[in-house]
Design an enzyme around this catalytic site. Structure first.
Site, mmCIF file in Angstrom:
data_model
loop_
_atom_site.group_PDB
_atom_site.id
_atom_site.type_symbol
_atom_site.label_atom_id
_atom_site.label_comp_id
_atom_site.label_asym_id
_atom_site.label_seq_id
_atom_site.Cartn_x
_atom_site.Cartn_y
_atom_site.Cartn_z
ATOM 1 C CD GLU A 61 -2.621 1.294 2.582
ATOM 2 O OE1 GLU A 61 -3.648 1.984 2.592
ATOM 3 O OE2 GLU A 61 -2.219 0.649 3.572
ATOM 4 C CG ASP B 134 -6.385 3.839 1.733
ATOM 5 O OD1 ASP B 134 -6.964 4.931 1.490
ATOM 6 O OD2 ASP B 134 -6.357 3.335 2.862
ATOM 7 C CD GLN C 121 -7.119 -0.491 3.895
ATOM 8 O OE1 GLN C 121 -6.204 0.271 3.610
ATOM 9 N NE2 GLN C 121 -7.086 -1.274 4.968
ATOM 10 C CD GLU D 276 -6.834 1.910 6.906
ATOM 11 O OE1 GLU D 276 -6.019 1.221 7.548
ATOM 12 O OE2 GLU D 276 -6.602 2.348 5.766
#
Length: 262
Positions: free
Chosen positions: A143, A178, A204, A240
């Site tokens: 990530e 993300d 996410q 998240e």
């Protein structure tokens, strides 16, 4: 159909960690993810998952002294021993908890004098992590983190991260997309979802710029959800974010994606 997972490191934090599983189940989540379960025996965590009918989608490998600012070891040449130990522990937990993937963090390298040395050790470490994970039938997530929230992190942008992943030559290593970090650093979210189809294994979400619920801020999440559906991504999207208040009070946006609460 869009599916979502509660990140128990950020949601329901007014309760002790193990009690958050019950809160997530009662709220209607079918899946969860979290950073570090290592303060609790595998059996205790597994019991909470099972009794709430929850699927675990992601854990992080241990990342060092979090409170002191450490964010992993993979690109830090002096941390080879800590890196291997962290991956070994993560694989043990993932296998025991039925979790299919591990997020292995790269580390803050702003104070490292030699970027090339960091890249070389990152490639060596990530190949090793991928092989350890593959032996347990697990995948590894990588990530990029935005430089506003995590200054000096080794990887911050999507395309350079994909180039590094390509050098690994390991099929079980995938991008962790993300949306919050990506919007801050790269933008063009929907076109990026389309272009990177097949390259990401975990997603996410959070509102931008304040990392609250995804019903506020500069992104139109219903359109983003539709884009992931068109791209054929069917895994639960990890929630998240930092709730503005009590987690349950901010879940109105999530009602279409939660199972009915009796």
């Amino acid at each position: 159909m869009t599916r979502i997972a509660a990140n128990l490191s950020m949601l329901f934090t007014d309760a002790p960690f193990l009690d958050r599983f019950d809160r997530a189940g009662a709220a209607g989540f079918e899946a969860v993810e979290f950073l570090f379960p290592y303060d609790h025996p595998i059996a205790e965590v597994k019991t909470r998952l099972d009794r709430n009918g929850l699927r675990l989608t992601l854990i992080n490998a241990p990342a060092g002294d979090w409170a002191a600012g450490e964010r992993g070891f993979a690109a830090r040449p002096a941390k080879r021993a800590e890196f291997r130990a962290s991956v070994e522990q993560a694989v043990t937990y993932a296998k025991g908890l039925g979790c299919p993937r591990i997020h292995v963090m790269s580390g803050i390298t702003a104070d490292e004098p030699d970027r090339a040395a960091c890249e070389a050790v990152w490639i060596r470490n990530m190949r090793e992590a991928a092989d350890m994970a593959a032996a347990a039938d697990l995948s590894v997530s990588i990530e990029p983190l935005n430089s506003r929230d995590v200054a000096g992190y080794f990887i911050a942008h999507q395309d350079p991260t994909l180039a590094l992943i390509g050098q690994l030559d390991r099929r079980n290593v995938l991008l962790q997309f993300d949306v919050y970090h990506t919007q801050i650093m790269d933008g063009d979210i929907i076109r990026r979802i389309e272009r990177l189809r097949g390259a990401y294994g975990h997603v996410q979400i959070a509102g931008v710029p304040d990392r609250h619920e995804p019903d506020t801020g500069e992104l139109a999440y219903p359109e983003i959800f539709a884009a992931f559906e068109r791209a054929g991504f069917t895994e639960p999207l990890g929630c998240e974010y930092n709730p503005r208040g009590r987690t349950e009070d901010g879940l109105g946006w999530a009602a279409p994606y939660l199972r009915p609460v009796l």
